[in-house]
Write a protein that holds these residues in place. Sequence first.
Motif, PDB file in Angstrom:
ATOM      1  N   ASP A  81       0.856  -1.183   0.000  1.00 49.61           N
ATOM      2  CA  ASP A  81       0.000   0.000   0.000  1.00 49.61           C
ATOM      3  C   ASP A  81       0.894   1.236   0.000  1.00 49.61           C
ATOM      4  O   ASP A  81       1.974   1.237   0.605  1.00 49.61           O
TER       5      ASP A  81
ATOM      6  N   HIS B 238      -4.987  -3.019  -3.176  1.00 49.24           N
ATOM      7  CA  HIS B 238      -6.390  -2.655  -3.292  1.00 49.24           C
ATOM      8  C   HIS B 238      -6.452  -1.409  -4.164  1.00 49.24           C
ATOM      9  O   HIS B 238      -6.040  -0.333  -3.761  1.00 49.24           O
ATOM     10  N   ASN B 239      -6.954  -1.572  -5.383  1.00 42.47           N
ATOM     11  CA  ASN B 239      -6.844  -0.577  -6.465  1.00 42.47           C
ATOM     12  C   ASN B 239      -5.401  -0.559  -6.953  1.00 42.47           C
ATOM     13  O   ASN B 239      -4.701   0.455  -6.878  1.00 42.47           O
TER      14      ASN B 239
ATOM     15  N   GLU C 171      -4.093  -0.545  -9.832  1.00 50.08           N
ATOM     16  CA  GLU C 171      -3.742   0.354 -10.927  1.00 50.08           C
ATOM     17  C   GLU C 171      -3.130   1.651 -10.402  1.00 50.08           C
ATOM     18  O   GLU C 171      -2.177   2.171 -10.967  1.00 50.08           O
ATOM     19  N   PHE C 172      -3.678   2.163  -9.293  1.00 51.53           N
ATOM     20  CA  PHE C 172      -3.161   3.399  -8.707  1.00 51.53           C
ATOM     21  C   PHE C 172      -1.758   3.195  -8.139  1.00 51.53           C
ATOM     22  O   PHE C 172      -0.825   3.929  -8.471  1.00 51.53           O
ATOM     23  N   ASP C 173      -1.591   2.194  -7.268  1.00 55.05           N
ATOM     24  CA  ASP C 173      -0.294   1.986  -6.615  1.00 55.05           C
ATOM     25  C   ASP C 173       0.803   1.674  -7.631  1.00 55.05           C
ATOM     26  O   ASP C 173       1.925   2.170  -7.515  1.00 55.05           O
TER      27      ASP C 173
ATOM     28  N   CYS D  49      -5.353  -6.935  -8.531  1.00 55.05           N
ATOM     29  CA  CYS D  49      -6.148  -5.961  -7.778  1.00 55.05           C
ATOM     30  C   CYS D  49      -7.167  -6.683  -6.900  1.00 55.05           C
ATOM     31  O   CYS D  49      -8.003  -7.441  -7.395  1.00 55.05           O
TER      32      CYS D  49
ATOM     33  N   VAL E 217      -9.622  -5.316  -5.353  1.00 56.58           N
ATOM     34  CA  VAL E 217     -10.968  -4.783  -5.614  1.00 56.58           C
ATOM     35  C   VAL E 217     -11.641  -5.649  -6.671  1.00 56.58           C
ATOM     36  O   VAL E 217     -12.767  -6.138  -6.484  1.00 56.58           O
ATOM     37  N   GLU E 218     -10.966  -5.843  -7.795  1.00 55.78           N
ATOM     38  CA  GLU E 218     -11.526  -6.636  -8.890  1.00 55.78           C
ATOM     39  C   GLU E 218     -11.736  -8.092  -8.466  1.00 55.78           C
ATOM     40  O   GLU E 218     -12.742  -8.710  -8.811  1.00 55.78           O
TER      41      GLU E 218
ATOM     42  N   TYR F 187     -16.999  -2.040  -1.996  1.00 57.95           N
ATOM     43  CA  TYR F 187     -15.700  -2.695  -2.156  1.00 57.95           C
ATOM     44  C   TYR F 187     -14.526  -1.794  -1.786  1.00 57.95           C
ATOM     45  O   TYR F 187     -13.387  -2.088  -2.131  1.00 57.95           O
ATOM     46  N   SER F 188     -14.781  -0.693  -1.080  1.00 59.82           N
ATOM     47  CA  SER F 188     -13.661   0.072  -0.533  1.00 59.82           C
ATOM     48  C   SER F 188     -13.009  -0.791   0.541  1.00 59.82           C
ATOM     49  O   SER F 188     -13.675  -1.638   1.162  1.00 59.82           O
TER      50      SER F 188
ATOM     51  N   THR G 171      -5.032  -5.521   3.480  1.00 54.04           N
ATOM     52  CA  THR G 171      -5.076  -6.060   2.124  1.00 54.04           C
ATOM     53  C   THR G 171      -4.529  -7.482   2.092  1.00 54.04           C
ATOM     54  O   THR G 171      -5.065  -8.353   1.391  1.00 54.04           O
TER      55      THR G 171
END
Length: 449
Positions: free
Chosen positions: A6, A86-87, A89-91, A112, A114-115, A127-128, A153
């Motif tokens: 994270d 978790h997400n 793509e951002f990290d 991910c 989330v997915e 899903y946060s 996570t």
Amino acid sequence: MYAVLDIETTGGQYNEEGITEIAIYKYDGDQVVDQFISLVNPEIEIQPFVVKLTGINNAMLRSAPKFYEVAKRIIEMTENCVIVAHNAEFDYRILRMEFKRLGFDFKRDTLCTVELSKKLLPEQTAYSLGKLVRSLGIPISDRHRANGDALATLKLFILLQSKDKEKTILRSMIKSDIKTGLAPKFLDMVENLPSTVGIYYIHNKEGAIIYIGKSNNIKKKIHQHFTSDSKIFKKIQSETYTVTFEKTATELIAQLKENEEVSINNPIYNKVSRRGIYPYSLYLKTNSKGYLYLSIDKTDGRKRNLMAFVSPNEGMKFIEKLKTEDSVNFYVDGYYPLKTKKINNENFFDSIEIPFEQYNENIIALLEPFDIDSTNTMILDKGRTINERSAVFIEKGTLKGYCFYDLNFQINNPERIEGNCTPVSFFRNNRSIILNYLNKRKGFKLVKY
């Protein structure tokens, strides 16, 4: 082997953020075999809302190592690992960006949670990370800090692994680098594009523009175009020589520019629809007794609308937004998304106990926050950089143009800002585009002058 991580950042414009904290847990599918947790000095200021969210402030980071000082450790921790976040793509984007600044091409496969959660836990309502782990009974501490979120996570990932017994879903959702699937001639084009909102132009070898588009993430959108199997984009791919772009800071400016420039340049692969993009509108009408009431009707270009919608449902959501505890009771006519019994117009107004002049003033006051007709208006919004703002100019309901200005510029003289205005040509949907933006977006400021 997995690197569950994270990252906390400074916030700000896409690809201009800096890492403030990172936590990585190296997990071999059975146990944690290594871990790395560190604050990071981003060498730029942290956005105030991020300080409030994470508790990490600039003073805490002055003596923290800079990214280049922890880069080697991050490479060691993620070597031959799938990055799990978790997400993700951002990290992953943030890590690639930081390494790119050091001249290093950082590539890892990603997964991910989330997915993965949406596939394996379809019964969940949100899903946060916070809501998901609370719903599943997974303990979490230090929320919005890298270590706390990375640990949560990891525990979530272990649970998801146990639910995917054959590991078929997990394996199918591991994603290679963003470049995967791109033809070699498109690699450099995509790499050099920004991950920001704006307009992009696809050119052929003669330099002619063959396609114009807009996106909140230009890089991601072009990547989708270049990997699409659709007939139209197969043709575009075969003719593409280069891609250029223009950052617009906001979706509003991007949409206004796209409509104008498609009309001016007439690219061969852009289809211009004759239909309005907002087929429903809100109108103000008067009954036989002089009382004003609202009506959601099909958009009529000959009439001045008060708001524009893509559907009657969107219109009714706007109506609900107008209804507050102290708001005047008002009548709504027209399209209803559900089979709702309509109140007879005349009977409704029989119950009104105040003069229609006063009642009408209350209705107009209710709509005032969305009024772009009675005077000149500026829509002030974010800019292309952290030190910039944007302004869209409307002259009594008619769009004039837009500009970007420095944050240090005084807004108490709108005429000076308007002097930098880039005009926008007439487009029949401009008014509805602006109204819908005012309805659905937040963060802007409406200034009358």
